[in-house]
Design an enzyme around this catalytic site. Sequence first.
Site, PDB file in Angstrom:
ATOM      1  N   GLU A  85       0.836  -1.205   0.000  1.00 14.41           N
ATOM      2  CA  GLU A  85       0.000   0.000   0.000  1.00 14.41           C
ATOM      3  C   GLU A  85       0.870   1.254   0.000  1.00 14.41           C
ATOM      4  OE1 GLU A  85      -1.620   0.808   3.916  1.00 14.41           O
ATOM      5  OE2 GLU A  85      -3.550   1.382   3.060  1.00 14.41           O
ATOM      6  N   HIS A 136       2.548   4.592   0.911  1.00 16.55           N
ATOM      7  CA  HIS A 136       2.816   5.254   2.190  1.00 16.55           C
ATOM      8  C   HIS A 136       3.539   6.575   1.943  1.00 16.55           C
ATOM      9  CE1 HIS A 136       1.547   1.612   4.258  1.00 16.55           C
ATOM     10  NE2 HIS A 136       1.660   2.240   5.407  1.00 16.55           N
ATOM     11  N   ASP A 174       3.580  -1.628   5.956  1.00 14.38           N
ATOM     12  CA  ASP A 174       2.761  -2.324   6.963  1.00 14.38           C
ATOM     13  C   ASP A 174       3.255  -3.755   7.187  1.00 14.38           C
ATOM     14  OD1 ASP A 174       1.294  -0.033   7.108  1.00 14.38           O
ATOM     15  OD2 ASP A 174      -0.495  -0.835   6.142  1.00 14.38           O
ATOM     16  N   HIS A 185      -1.912  -3.369   9.484  1.00 13.34           N
ATOM     17  CA  HIS A 185      -2.683  -2.635   8.459  1.00 13.34           C
ATOM     18  C   HIS A 185      -4.112  -2.486   8.962  1.00 13.34           C
ATOM     19  CE1 HIS A 185      -4.171  -1.383   4.533  1.00 13.34           C
ATOM     20  NE2 HIS A 185      -4.880  -2.494   4.374  1.00 13.34           N
ATOM     21  N   GLU A 216      -7.002  -1.659   7.897  1.00 12.58           N
ATOM     22  CA  GLU A 216      -8.192  -2.185   7.215  1.00 12.58           C
ATOM     23  C   GLU A 216      -8.345  -3.704   7.349  1.00 12.58           C
ATOM     24  OE1 GLU A 216      -6.145   0.102   6.198  1.00 12.58           O
ATOM     25  OE2 GLU A 216      -7.094   1.592   4.889  1.00 12.58           O
ATOM     26  N   HIS A 260      -1.516   7.351   9.093  1.00 13.68           N
ATOM     27  CA  HIS A 260      -1.010   6.620   7.928  1.00 13.68           C
ATOM     28  C   HIS A 260       0.192   7.350   7.319  1.00 13.68           C
ATOM     29  CE1 HIS A 260      -0.983   4.116   4.392  1.00 13.68           C
ATOM     30  NE2 HIS A 260      -0.934   5.200   3.658  1.00 13.68           N
ATOM     31  N   GLU A 302       4.468   5.534  11.907  1.00 19.22           N
ATOM     32  CA  GLU A 302       5.045   4.587  10.947  1.00 19.22           C
ATOM     33  C   GLU A 302       6.418   5.054  10.456  1.00 19.22           C
ATOM     34  OE1 GLU A 302       1.537   2.102   8.840  1.00 19.22           O
ATOM     35  OE2 GLU A 302       1.743   4.150   8.102  1.00 19.22           O
TER      36      GLU A 302
HETATM   37 ZN    ZN Z   1       0.780   1.720   7.200  1.00 23.27          ZN
HETATM   38 MN    MN Z   2      -2.053   0.342   6.016  1.00 26.30          MN
END
Ligand code: ZN
Ligand code: MN
Length: 268
Positions: free
Chosen positions: A33, A35, A44, A119, A121, A174, A179
Amino acid sequence: MHPLMMGSLSWVEYQQRLQDENAVVLIPCGALEQHGPHLPLGTDALLSTSVAQSVAEQINGIVAPTFSYGYKSQPKSGGGQHFPGTTSLDGNSLIQLLRDVVRELARQGAKQVVVVNGHYENQWFLTEGIELAIRDVGAASNLRVMRLEYWDFLTEDILNQVFPDGFPGFALEHAAVIETSLMAHYHPKLVRLDLIPDVPPVEFPSYDVFPLRPEWVPASGVLSSAKAATAEKGRMMSNHITQGIAAAIQQEFQRSAIAFGNGVAAPH
Ligand code: ZN
Ligand code: MN
């Protein structure tokens, strides 16, 4: 090669490790994904793997291969699916993958499994996969599974230190301070601090619409600024997260396993 990694063990070594009633198998779950321009697509998955490895070192755990794909990125928590590289699974696929893996681990004798999610979701699909695996193997199997999001082990005290100006909330984090700091600690060569966009936190409507609206999301893919990220904050958070998860596993799984093994009632 990491001695804690299941994929690095022979079947003979793995079988021996499982004979320890305190054996815990950790499954890191991430995503592929976007970032932002400063972090890699695998963030992630990399962070859930690093956290699982740190925890495994503390509790003599075994780290199963990482789930490197996750459920679809949502605009309010991951930017959405429109960014090149954000490559996701349908919910049902993720459910069935985790169901299969947990059931297989249990069939071979694993009694304690920890799903380390990185992650946002993923969480209800992982939950469903665990529920179905437990139904598959039956209650008599003694399989016990813990599911966690590693960031939930950041206490208010730590968040106040990391965010002296106020914490924007985990969803907007995010590709932001948490992170980026953790990546700067665990994987410094993969972070481009010079490319961090300086953006104010995004304000989203109180609803979702489908198809998703790319225009809700900043072009950079970052939902709040990572400018305040440092490797030192990452080190502090990683220590805290690791200790917290290790303590939870010992509390839930290892202490009671010792007690049952000795014929002593588990502490309440
Ligand atoms: Zn992430
Ligand atoms: Mn994520």
